[in-house]
Design a protein around this motif. Structure first.
Motif, PDB file in Angstrom:
ATOM      1  N   VAL A 254       1.011  -0.647   0.406  1.00  9.45           N
ATOM      2  CA  VAL A 254       0.259  -0.296   0.392  1.00  9.45           C
ATOM      3  C   VAL A 254       0.436   1.183  -0.376  1.00  9.45           C
ATOM      4  O   VAL A 254       0.734   1.949  -0.733  1.00  9.45           O
ATOM      5  CB  VAL A 254      -0.732   0.018   0.995  1.00  9.45           C
ATOM      6  N   VAL A 255       1.776   1.213   0.953  1.00 11.00           N
ATOM      7  CA  VAL A 255       2.933   2.624   0.959  1.00 11.00           C
ATOM      8  C   VAL A 255       3.876   2.764  -0.084  1.00 11.00           C
ATOM      9  O   VAL A 255       4.081   4.002  -0.807  1.00 11.00           O
ATOM     10  CB  VAL A 255       3.401   2.582   2.086  1.00 11.00           C
ATOM     11  N   THR A 256       3.897   1.917  -0.874  1.00  8.57           N
ATOM     12  CA  THR A 256       4.676   1.806  -2.026  1.00  8.57           C
ATOM     13  C   THR A 256       3.873   1.943  -3.363  1.00  8.57           C
ATOM     14  O   THR A 256       4.508   2.239  -4.309  1.00  8.57           O
ATOM     15  CB  THR A 256       5.298   0.259  -1.885  1.00  8.57           C
ATOM     16  N   SER A 257       2.594   2.294  -3.503  1.00 10.61           N
ATOM     17  CA  SER A 257       2.178   2.016  -4.138  1.00 10.61           C
ATOM     18  C   SER A 257       1.975   3.311  -4.780  1.00 10.61           C
ATOM     19  O   SER A 257       2.137   4.438  -4.443  1.00 10.61           O
ATOM     20  CB  SER A 257       0.265   2.036  -4.354  1.00 10.61           C
ATOM     21  N   GLY A 258       1.506   4.124  -6.049  1.00  9.98           N
ATOM     22  CA  GLY A 258       2.089   4.543  -6.964  1.00  9.98           C
ATOM     23  C   GLY A 258       1.087   6.178  -6.159  1.00  9.98           C
ATOM     24  O   GLY A 258       1.764   7.799  -5.942  1.00  9.98           O
ATOM     25  N   SER A 259       0.174   5.874  -5.650  1.00 12.88           N
ATOM     26  CA  SER A 259      -0.727   7.048  -5.791  1.00 12.88           C
ATOM     27  C   SER A 259      -0.702   7.635  -4.207  1.00 12.88           C
ATOM     28  O   SER A 259      -0.162   8.359  -3.743  1.00 12.88           O
ATOM     29  CB  SER A 259      -2.290   7.155  -5.558  1.00 12.88           C
ATOM     30  N   VAL A 260      -0.240   6.395  -2.906  1.00 15.22           N
ATOM     31  CA  VAL A 260      -0.057   7.261  -1.896  1.00 15.22           C
ATOM     32  C   VAL A 260       1.539   7.375  -2.458  1.00 15.22           C
ATOM     33  O   VAL A 260       1.355   7.810  -1.644  1.00 15.22           O
ATOM     34  CB  VAL A 260      -0.123   4.871  -1.007  1.00 15.22           C
ATOM     35  N   SER A 261       2.892   7.154  -2.016  1.00 14.85           N
ATOM     36  CA  SER A 261       3.738   7.384  -3.184  1.00 14.85           C
ATOM     37  C   SER A 261       3.318   8.331  -3.341  1.00 14.85           C
ATOM     38  O   SER A 261       4.562   9.447  -2.325  1.00 14.85           O
ATOM     39  CB  SER A 261       4.739   6.441  -2.940  1.00 14.85           C
TER      40      SER A 261
END
Length: 53
Positions: free
Chosen positions: A31-38
């Motif tokens: 989740v944290v390394t996904s594009g939108s969250v990053s």
């Protein structure tokens, strides 16, 4: 007859707890390394660093 107090987890409970913790860590990492969250985290950090004092 005295009952023995429960003094902790057994080996199987430790194994299940460790497995659950690893699974939670893997999901959180994804989740944290996904594009939108990053990009949201980068934006938040950038705004915090450039905030007027």
């Amino acid at each position: 007859m005295r009952r023995r107090a429960d003094r902790g987890m057994t080996t199987a409970e430790y194994a299940m707890g460790t497995l659950a913790a690893c699974a939670f860590a893997a999901v959180l990492f994804k989740v944290v390394t996904s594009g939108s969250v990053s990009s949201a985290l980068s934006s938040l950090i950038g705004r915090a660093l450039h905030a007027p004092v």
